[in-house]
Structures are given as C-alpha cells and as structure tokens.
Write a protein that holds these residues in place. Structure first.
Motif, short mmCIF file in Angstrom:
data_model
loop_
_atom_site.label_atom_id
_atom_site.label_comp_id
_atom_site.label_asym_id
_atom_site.label_seq_id
_atom_site.Cartn_x
_atom_site.Cartn_y
_atom_site.Cartn_z
N ASP A 1 0.83 -1.21 0.00
CA ASP A 1 0.00 0.00 0.00
C ASP A 1 0.87 1.26 0.00
O ASP A 1 0.56 2.23 -0.71
N LEU A 2 1.94 1.25 0.78
CA LEU A 2 2.81 2.42 0.84
C LEU A 2 3.49 2.64 -0.51
O LEU A 2 3.62 3.78 -0.98
N SER A 3 3.90 1.55 -1.15
CA SER A 3 4.53 1.67 -2.47
C SER A 3 3.55 2.25 -3.48
O SER A 3 3.91 3.12 -4.29
N ARG A 4 2.32 1.77 -3.44
CA ARG A 4 1.30 2.28 -4.37
C ARG A 4 1.03 3.76 -4.12
O ARG A 4 0.96 4.57 -5.05
N LEU A 5 0.89 4.14 -2.84
CA LEU A 5 0.66 5.54 -2.49
C LEU A 5 1.82 6.41 -2.97
O LEU A 5 1.62 7.50 -3.53
N GLY B 1 4.42 10.33 -7.14
CA GLY B 1 5.69 10.55 -7.81
C GLY B 1 6.91 10.16 -7.01
O GLY B 1 8.04 10.44 -7.43
N VAL B 2 6.73 9.51 -5.86
CA VAL B 2 7.85 9.04 -5.05
C VAL B 2 8.15 7.59 -5.44
O VAL B 2 7.26 6.73 -5.39
N ALA B 3 9.38 7.31 -5.81
CA ALA B 3 9.73 5.98 -6.30
C ALA B 3 10.08 5.05 -5.14
O ALA B 3 11.03 5.32 -4.40
N PRO B 4 9.35 3.95 -4.96
CA PRO B 4 9.69 3.00 -3.89
C PRO B 4 10.94 2.18 -4.21
O PRO B 4 11.47 1.50 -3.34
N SER B 5 11.41 2.26 -5.46
CA SER B 5 12.65 1.58 -5.85
C SER B 5 13.18 2.27 -7.09
O SER B 5 12.48 3.05 -7.75
N HIS B 6 14.45 1.99 -7.41
CA HIS B 6 15.03 2.50 -8.65
C HIS B 6 16.06 1.51 -9.16
O HIS B 6 16.52 0.64 -8.42
N SER B 7 16.40 1.66 -10.44
CA SER B 7 17.35 0.74 -11.08
C SER B 7 18.57 1.52 -11.55
O SER B 7 18.53 2.17 -12.60
N PRO B 8 19.66 1.49 -10.78
CA PRO B 8 20.86 2.23 -11.18
C PRO B 8 21.53 1.66 -12.41
O PRO B 8 22.31 2.35 -13.07
N SER B 9 21.23 0.42 -12.74
CA SER B 9 21.79 -0.20 -13.94
C SER B 9 20.84 -1.32 -14.36
O SER B 9 20.03 -1.80 -13.55
N PRO B 10 20.90 -1.75 -15.62
CA PRO B 10 19.99 -2.80 -16.09
C PRO B 10 20.09 -4.06 -15.23
O PRO B 10 21.17 -4.57 -14.93
N GLY B 11 18.94 -4.55 -14.79
CA GLY B 11 18.89 -5.76 -14.00
C GLY B 11 19.23 -5.58 -12.54
O GLY B 11 19.29 -6.56 -11.78
N HIS B 12 19.47 -4.35 -12.12
CA HIS B 12 19.85 -4.08 -10.72
C HIS B 12 18.81 -3.14 -10.11
O HIS B 12 18.68 -1.99 -10.53
N THR B 13 18.05 -3.63 -9.16
CA THR B 13 16.99 -2.85 -8.51
C THR B 13 17.34 -2.58 -7.06
O THR B 13 17.75 -3.50 -6.33
N VAL B 14 17.17 -1.34 -6.65
CA VAL B 14 17.42 -0.94 -5.26
C VAL B 14 16.09 -0.48 -4.66
O VAL B 14 15.43 0.40 -5.20
N THR B 15 15.71 -1.08 -3.55
CA THR B 15 14.45 -0.74 -2.88
C THR B 15 14.69 0.35 -1.85
O THR B 15 15.62 0.26 -1.04
N ALA B 16 13.86 1.38 -1.88
CA ALA B 16 13.96 2.45 -0.88
C ALA B 16 13.39 1.95 0.44
O ALA B 16 12.56 1.03 0.49
N SER B 17 13.82 2.56 1.53
CA SER B 17 13.28 2.19 2.84
C SER B 17 11.90 2.83 3.03
O SER B 17 11.59 3.86 2.43
N THR C 1 1.27 5.80 9.61
CA THR C 1 0.74 4.55 10.16
C THR C 1 0.04 3.78 9.04
O THR C 1 -0.33 4.36 8.01
N PRO C 2 -0.17 2.48 9.22
CA PRO C 2 -0.89 1.72 8.18
C PRO C 2 -2.26 2.31 7.89
O PRO C 2 -2.68 2.35 6.72
N GLY C 3 -2.96 2.76 8.93
CA GLY C 3 -4.27 3.36 8.71
C GLY C 3 -4.18 4.64 7.91
O GLY C 3 -5.01 4.90 7.02
N ALA C 4 -3.17 5.46 8.22
CA ALA C 4 -2.99 6.70 7.47
C ALA C 4 -2.65 6.42 6.01
O ALA C 4 -3.12 7.12 5.11
N VAL C 5 -1.87 5.38 5.78
CA VAL C 5 -1.51 5.01 4.41
C VAL C 5 -2.77 4.62 3.64
O VAL C 5 -2.98 5.06 2.49
#
Length: 703
Positions: free
Chosen positions: A13-17, A22-38, A55-59
C-alpha cells in the motif's frame, strides 16, 4: 539482480501511495539491478508533500483519497500541447460533450485550444455532469532549432579570469573583454561561464557558485564598478581613490603574490563603492530604464531585495530571524520592508546595475561575431538559507535535500544541501517559478547550460539528518518542465545545453534530444561501454552535444596527461586505493587515448607519438580530436590553453583544497591575466588547431 532490501521495506500500500505521488519506492541504477527504498525514506518524502503515511491506517486513508482524486478530476493542473503535435491525451480522454474555454496569455478568450500561439494559457473545462477544471495549458514549440553552424568557444570560471583592471576577481567587464577578443581574434562562437547567481553572504561566504542564495538574480560582486556610468561623477572623491588603491592591492596579491581570490574582501570594497554611487542621482534616461526594470521584475525582485536588507540586520539564515520575518507575506515582514525601504531600494538598484552589465557583455559577444555569445550556467538548486528558499518556501519541500544515490564512484551517495522544488506545487502554479527563472536568465544568455539536467525528470531526495543512502527518487513532470524550457528558450532565440554526465536513466537523453536540448560529452568518459570499453572514435560521437576535454569538477587536461591529478588526490588523502594502483590505472587510461590520437594522426601532426608526446602537444591533439567529432559545439577549457594543472574544484574536499578561489595560471602555477592570455602563443596555437580540424581558417596572427 536485486539489491538487498532495506530493514524496513515499504508495504504494498505504501509503495502504491508513493507511486501515485511521484515518489519511487525503488530505482534501477543499472539494467537488472533494482534498489528498494526504505519505508522511512518513502514516508518522509510523502510527508514533505503533505501526505500522512505515518501509520498503516494513514496510508490506507491517503491511498483511497489519492485514487479518488485522480479518478474524479477532469484534468491535471498543467497540460502540455506541443505545437504541430496531436491532441494531448488528457484532453482526448475528456468525457464527450465537455465544453472548453481558453484565456490566452494576452487576455483573449477562445472557444477551444486548437491553433493557440505558444504560451502559458488558462484552460477551463466543464463536463456534462457538472465537474469543472481550471488548469494551465502550456503550448510550446515541438523543439528548439538546431544551431545553424558548428561553433567552438571558451569555458572559464569568471572569478578566475583577472585582468589588470579587476578588483581582485574576474568581473563582467573582463567577461565583455574576453568575449569581444575571442570573437574577433579567435573566431570563437561562445564563452561559457560558471553560475553568476547571487550568493548567500557569510563569514566567509560559501565560494561555490552552485549553492546560491538566488538563481533568478545575479550577484553584484561581478560588477565592474568603473563601468557604472554614475562612477564618472565620483572620480575626484577621496573615498573612491582609497577604494581603488585597496582594490589594486587585492588584485596584485592574487596576480603577483600567489594569494587566493578573496570574494568577501572584493565584495566589501565594491559594496562601499556602490554605497557611494547610490548617492549619485540617475539621469532621466537611466532613471526611466531602472524604473522599467523594477516594474518588469515586480514582486520577485522586491522579495529578493527585502531578503538582502533583512539579512544585513538579522544574519543570512532566515530560519533564525524573528518569527514574524520568516514569512515573506506576513505583516511583520511588510513593516520591516517599509522600515528598511532605503536598503531594499539599494539592493533593487544593484540588481538592475548587474543586469545592465550582463546584457552589455552579451551584446559585446554578439557584436564580435559570436553566433551564440555567452553561455550561462543554471545551478541545480539554491542554498536553504538564501533568498529564493525564503521567498518561495511554499514551493520547496521542507526537511529535504537534493543529492545522489550511491554509485560506482561514491559508495556513500551525495547530499548537496539544496532544498528541492515540490513537483505538485510547481504543477499547480503552471510552473511559474521555473518560467520566471528561465525568463530572467535568457535576458542576457545566448545559451543556457543546465547543471544536472536529469533533475527535470527526477531528483534524489535526502531527508534532513539522514545519510544519502536513505533517500528516494521523486519524479517531476518532465514533459511540462521541458515544455517550459523549450518555450522560454525559443522566445529568447537561445540554445540549451544539458549537463547529462553520470548516471542517466533510460529515455532521458532521447527525450532531451527530441526537444532540441544538447547534451554534454567529456572526452575521458566517451568509451564504447556496451562492448569493449575502448575510447570512442570521433565519428561515433553524438552530434547534439557540447564536446569538451574537461569541466570545472575534473582535472585540467595537462594534469590528466601527466598524472598530476592522482598525485594531488594522494597528497590530500583522497585515494580509496593504493597510490600505485590508482596511478597505473590512470596512466593506462591516458595511454589508450594517446594511442587513438596517434592512430588518427593527431599526435603525429604535432611531431610527436603516443607515449612520447609532450604535455602541450597532447593537449592540442585532444582538442583536435574534439574538433573532428560531429559535436555541434566544441568547448576549450581556457586554463588548458596555458597549461594550468590545478582543478577549480576538487569534489570531496572543503578546507583541504582552495575550491573556487584559484586564478587561471600557467604550467608553473603563475597566475595569467586576461591581457597575457590574449597575447599567449600557446593559447593561440591551441585554438588554431581546433579551427584547422573543425574546417575553419587559421586565426589571425594579431591579438
């Protein structure tokens, strides 16, 4: 490959929100390499956008509200229509029977958006079910025209370019002289300088031109005092005579005694001179010109000048001012502005004087035959304590700083200490702050270089107090940002160059090229990375770029060729690996390039061969190579013309190295004046080599 997930990865849910804002929950610094944000980074970025995800409810509540808003709105707050293009998707998807009305920039009312002239208009839509939308409609040319002819020019940090008339640092008089000489004597097409934005005063002032107080208004420290017409009325003043004598001592200390450029000392002298000039009445024509400028700049200049006046009283960090003064629209600020009216007017007048000399420098460049003229530099952001951050604080994300995520060159990431613009507030305003900024810069620019142009697409937001590793990317409406850029540049007839070095996400360079924005190609980075990694031959370089051998953040070419850049970093304790290994890799990199230059006959043309080339011959060969690429613009770092070995800025240092305070110098470190540069056979030989390989005639022998 997926990188290890952070200890607190965002929930679904937080990732979707986050994505919907426009906030990226992850990014790919190079092809095939994904970094997940905290989850923490994502939550804090959302909080800076006024979205509660604590909080989960706020999300869940915020997600439902955002999905409902996007589902029910008729149009986004800003819509882009490219001239000659098809109907924007946002308009094509409106319900059948929706009525449209447009109010143009000029105040004309039209029944629909078809055939509108370029500009930022107001579009009102009314759907059959009663829903309405009143939004900004940006109509922009499809692309900027490509420069008609290839050109070559000079790159220089203005403060470092001292003449025998400077007051301790290069000024706008020096810039006009350089442009006039380079256009006439060298056939140069442009001169590119560092950002000339207003700085935040301090003790000492931050010397970096990339952390300004304001990007919209230039810094009066660059004024040539003697070129202010009213100065003629003060020539017999004893105080002025004393100031000029002190200025001469500052200049001589830098040029003759090896002192560093002291921006604060220069400004103290110029401020005193400008205080005296403020007492000289303007003639009728000058007074009318000043009034026109003040009226045109309006509230933005009033805010900037108010901040300058308040900073004189309360210090440069507005966060520590009395509470009533931290809001530019408060009653307390209005009273303070009235009480400080003389100082506010003084700073408004300085902005006019500086603008006048900037435009005069561009006129000098064009009158010298330069097709482009002056290339000004737009910093990626502003200092959090400065005038723009105070006056436009509703457009900046609180508690956030722009930086860069970890990469192969910096495992810890970077925090640049610059507050980012809020994409939602930009869109709601029709990108007004960006439009006004560009319009101000294009007043005196034949071209604009945009530092970290990838920031038009996304920026790495670092929460205050957190390391750069705990940031997240936030996306901007790149189409709208580009539309504003193309619109304002086309109105000014200006070229745009994007600094697109480093990590660039897929599609960015293609989008920039589609709109006529040139890229930046630096020789040492141009390799065939997709295959063997060897140096890229000249015919395979892209054409839509400014090609150079170095930048203000990189070693001069002489240092690169001799390996002195490794020795410098070793002396300062900046090497992450043993010196021998760093030196060996640097030498191997250089030898690969020298071998290519020799195979192309560029070193042979100077009588030298790979491995035995003199440093001066190597510099000429490098620039002959650049001239053989199809690049539309070729830039020569002016210090390269006299063999300077010292970088103007050494990233990763502060007190260890005199960043932004060095004059242009020769191979022995002796400062070289503008007059000496104009008479330098070595510089002339370098430019003639560029002209020869670019297909132009050799330069005249005289200066």
């Amino acid at each position: 490959m997926t990188a290890p997930r952070p200890a607190d990865p965002p929930t679904e849910d937080l990732s979707r929100l986050a994505e919907l804002h426009g906030v990226a929950p992850s990014h790919s610094p190079s092809p095939g390499h994904t970094v997940t944000a905290s989850a923490t980074a994502v939550t804090l970025a959302l909080a800076a956008l006024d979205v509660d995800a604590g909080t989960p409810g706020a999300v869940r509540a915020a997600l439902a509200a955002r999905e409902r808003h996007l589902r029910e709105r008729l149009l986004p707050p800003t819509v882009v229509w490219w001239s000659g293009g098809g109907t924007p998707a946002a308009l094509a998807e409106l319900p059948g029977g929706t009525r449209l009305r447009v109010t143009t920039e000029q105040g004309e009312t039209r029944a629909g958006p078809e055939g509108l002239p370029p500009g930022v208009h107001r579009l009102t839509a009314t759907a059959p079910d009663g829903r309405t939308a009143d939004v900004h409609l940006i109509v922009a040319p499809a692309r900027l025209p490509t420069p008609e002819h290839r050109s070559y020019g000079l790159l220089v940090q203005l403060y470092s370019l001292l003449s025998r008339r400077s007051w301790g640092m290069g000024d706008l008089g020096d810039l006009a002289e350089l442009a006039s000489w380079a256009g006439r004597a060298l056939g140069a097409g442009f001169v590119q300088v560092n950002p000339l934005h207003a700085a935040v005063p301090g003790a000492p002032t931050d010397p970096s031109p990339y952390r300004p107080s304001s990007r919209r208004f230039p810094d009066p420290v660059h004024l040539r005092i003697e070129d202010v017409p009213e100065f003629a009325h003060l020539t017999g003043d004893e105080a002025v005579r004393s100031l000029r004598e002190r200025a001469a001592r500052l200049r001589e200390a830098v040029l003759d005694e090896g002192a560093l450029i002291d921006r604060d000392a220069v400004w103290e002298l110029k401020r005193q001179a400008l205080e005296l000039l403020d007492g000289v009445p303007l003639g009728p024509g000058r007074r009318a010109a000043c009034r026109d400028f003040l009226a045109e700049q309006g509230r933005a200049l009033e805010d900037h000048a108010t901040w300058c006046a308040l900073a004189e009283v309360h210090g440069p960090d507005w966060h520590h001012w009395p509470a009533a003064l931290r809001d530019p629209r408060s009653d307390g600020t209005a009273r303070a502005r009235a009480e400080l009216r003389d100082r506010v007017d003084f700073h408004r007048r300085l902005a006019w004087l500086t603008d006048t000399q900037l435009r005069a420098a561009q006129r000098a460049a064009r009158e010298a035959g330069m097709p482009v003229g002056l290339v000004h530099d737009l910093a990626v952001g502003v200092h959090p304590q400065g005038a723009d951050a105070w006056a436009q604080q509703d457009h900046f994300a609180p508690g956030m700083s722009v930086g860069a995520p970890p990469d192969a060159f910096n495992a810890h990431g970077q925090d640049w200490g610059l507050p980012p613009w809020r994409p939602d507030r930009l869109a709601a305003s029709g990108y007004a702050p960006f439009r006004q900024l560009l319009r101000a810069l294009f007043r005196y620019a034949g071209a604009l270089r945009i530092d970290h142009v990838m920031g038009l697409f996304r920026l790495w937001w670092v929460p205050r107090g957190r390391p750069p590793t705990e940031g997240a990317y936030v996306r901007y409406d790149a189409e709208a940002m580009l539309a504003v850029l193309v619109l304002e540049a086309s109105r000014a007839g200006a070229v745009v160059i994007g600094e697109d070095l480093g990590t660039v996400e897929p599609g960015v360079r293609e989008a920039l090229r589609e709109r006529g924005v040139l890229g930046t190609s630096v020789l040492w980075f141009e390799r065939d990375w997709a295959n063997d990694g060897r140096p890229l031959p000249p015919e395979r370089w892209r054409a839509d770029c400014l090609a150079t051998a170095t930048t203000h953040d990189l070693p001069p070419t002489a240092a690169r060729l001799t390996g002195e850049h490794v020795e410098l970093r070793d002396r300062l304790g900046l090497l992450a690996r043993p010196r021998e290994r760093e030196a060996a890799e640097a030498a191997a990199d250089t030898e690969e390039w020298l071998a290519l230059l020799a195979r192309l006959g560029l070193l042979h043309a100077t009588g030298e061969g790979a491995g035995t080339a003199s440093e001066e011959a190597g510099i000429r060969a490098v620039h002959r190579f650049l001239a053989r690429t199809p690049a539309r613009m070729v830039g020569v770092w002016l210090p390269d013309g006299v063999g300077d070995r010292r970088p103007q800025n050494l990233p990763g240092t502060s007190d260890q190295y005199p960043n932004w305070r060095l004059p242009v110098a020769d191979a022995e470190g002796r400062p070289v004046t503008l007059e000496e540069l104009a008479a330098s056979p070595r510089l002339r030989a370098l430019i003639d080599a560029v002209r020869e390989d670019a297909g132009g005639p050799a330069g005249p022998s005289g200066g």
